[in-house]
Design a protein around this motif. Structure first.
Motif, PDB file in Angstrom:
ATOM      1  N   ALA A 272       0.860  -1.185   0.000  1.00  0.00           N
ATOM      2  CA  ALA A 272       0.000   0.000   0.000  1.00  0.00           C
ATOM      3  C   ALA A 272       0.896   1.234   0.000  1.00  0.00           C
ATOM      4  O   ALA A 272       1.793   1.353   0.825  1.00  0.00           O
ATOM      5  CB  ALA A 272      -0.910  -0.003   1.230  1.00  0.00           C
ATOM      6  N   PRO A 273       0.686   2.157  -0.932  1.00  0.00           N
ATOM      7  CA  PRO A 273       1.601   3.298  -1.020  1.00  0.00           C
ATOM      8  C   PRO A 273       1.449   4.243   0.163  1.00  0.00           C
ATOM      9  O   PRO A 273       0.352   4.548   0.609  1.00  0.00           O
ATOM     10  CB  PRO A 273       1.197   3.978  -2.324  1.00  0.00           C
ATOM     11  N   LEU A 274       2.586   4.688   0.666  1.00  0.00           N
ATOM     12  CA  LEU A 274       2.596   5.698   1.712  1.00  0.00           C
ATOM     13  C   LEU A 274       2.421   7.081   1.096  1.00  0.00           C
ATOM     14  O   LEU A 274       1.653   7.899   1.579  1.00  0.00           O
ATOM     15  CB  LEU A 274       3.919   5.647   2.484  1.00  0.00           C
ATOM     16  N   LEU A 275       3.165   7.355   0.053  1.00  0.00           N
ATOM     17  CA  LEU A 275       3.111   8.605  -0.693  1.00  0.00           C
ATOM     18  C   LEU A 275       3.065   8.285  -2.173  1.00  0.00           C
ATOM     19  O   LEU A 275       3.609   7.270  -2.599  1.00  0.00           O
ATOM     20  CB  LEU A 275       4.373   9.445  -0.440  1.00  0.00           C
ATOM     21  N   THR A 276       2.449   9.144  -2.956  1.00  0.00           N
ATOM     22  CA  THR A 276       2.477   8.996  -4.412  1.00  0.00           C
ATOM     23  C   THR A 276       2.766  10.348  -5.043  1.00  0.00           C
ATOM     24  O   THR A 276       2.592  11.389  -4.410  1.00  0.00           O
ATOM     25  CB  THR A 276       1.139   8.457  -4.970  1.00  0.00           C
ATOM     26  N   THR A 277       3.169  10.312  -6.290  1.00  0.00           N
ATOM     27  CA  THR A 277       3.437  11.553  -7.011  1.00  0.00           C
ATOM     28  C   THR A 277       2.156  12.282  -7.388  1.00  0.00           C
ATOM     29  O   THR A 277       2.208  13.425  -7.818  1.00  0.00           O
ATOM     30  CB  THR A 277       4.232  11.268  -8.296  1.00  0.00           C
TER      31      THR A 277
END
Length: 184
Positions: free
Chosen positions: A150-155
């Motif tokens: 699960a992504p913590l941060l994304t662009t």
């Protein structure tokens, strides 16, 4: 009045040669500033809350106290939503990594972290169901639970949309915290 959530990465800009420039590593901190989309949405909510509070005062002067209390409670709920929106993100300390969502907060001790890495993958655009190709900072945990990737941060989230340099700086900083404090 100092706003510490807006000054989070000034220390990183001032100390580019040091990966982790903070002396107090036990304090939870977000290693990046909230993005303009998140701050703008919170500002609009706070503006709405000011109108609702003004309406509560008018209702208190002309109507019943019960009606004014309901409108005042609505204003407090809008303020709470705006503040929670500003708290969302990834926070780090020497104790672990904390992913603060709108409804839930997940804290992972560094001992359970296998790796924190940046990957190229489809990501949600501003948290909406639409996905676009982008980068994501993912957390791989030792217990191999379902949220390993699960992504913590994304662009393309509210903090880094149209700010790729800020995403790279934040991802590198969080990866450095992981490398220094964890196994990865």
């Amino acid at each position: 009045m100092p706003l510490p959530f807006l000054t989070a990465d000034r220390a990183f800009e001032a100390a580019d040669d040091v990966a982790l420039p903070f002396d107090d590593r036990d304090r939870w901190r977000r290693p990046y500033r909230p993005g303009p989309w998140r701050v703008g949405a919170a500002a609009l909510l706070l503006l709405l809350a000011s109108y609702v509070l003004f309406a509560a005062v008018i209702i208190a002067l002309t109507g019943t106290p019960g009606e004014a209390g309901v409108v005042f409670g609505l204003a407090l709920a809008v303020i709470a939503v705006a503040l929670r929106l500003l708290r969302m993100g990834v926070w780090v300390s020497a104790r672990g990594l904390r992913h603060v969502g709108f409804f839930a907060t997940r804290t992972t001790p560094w001992e359970r972290v296998v790796a924190v890495r940046t990957v190229q993958q489809p990501v949600r655009w501003l948290g909406l169901p639409r996905t676009v190709q982008g980068q994501a900072l993912t957390l791989v945990r030792a217990d191999r639970s379902a949220d390993d990737l699960a992504p913590l941060l994304t662009t393309h989230n509210a903090d880094f949309l149209a700010r790729p340099d800020a995403f790279e700086r934040a991802a590198d900083t969080i990866e450095a915290w992981g490398a220094e404090n964890g196994r990865g």
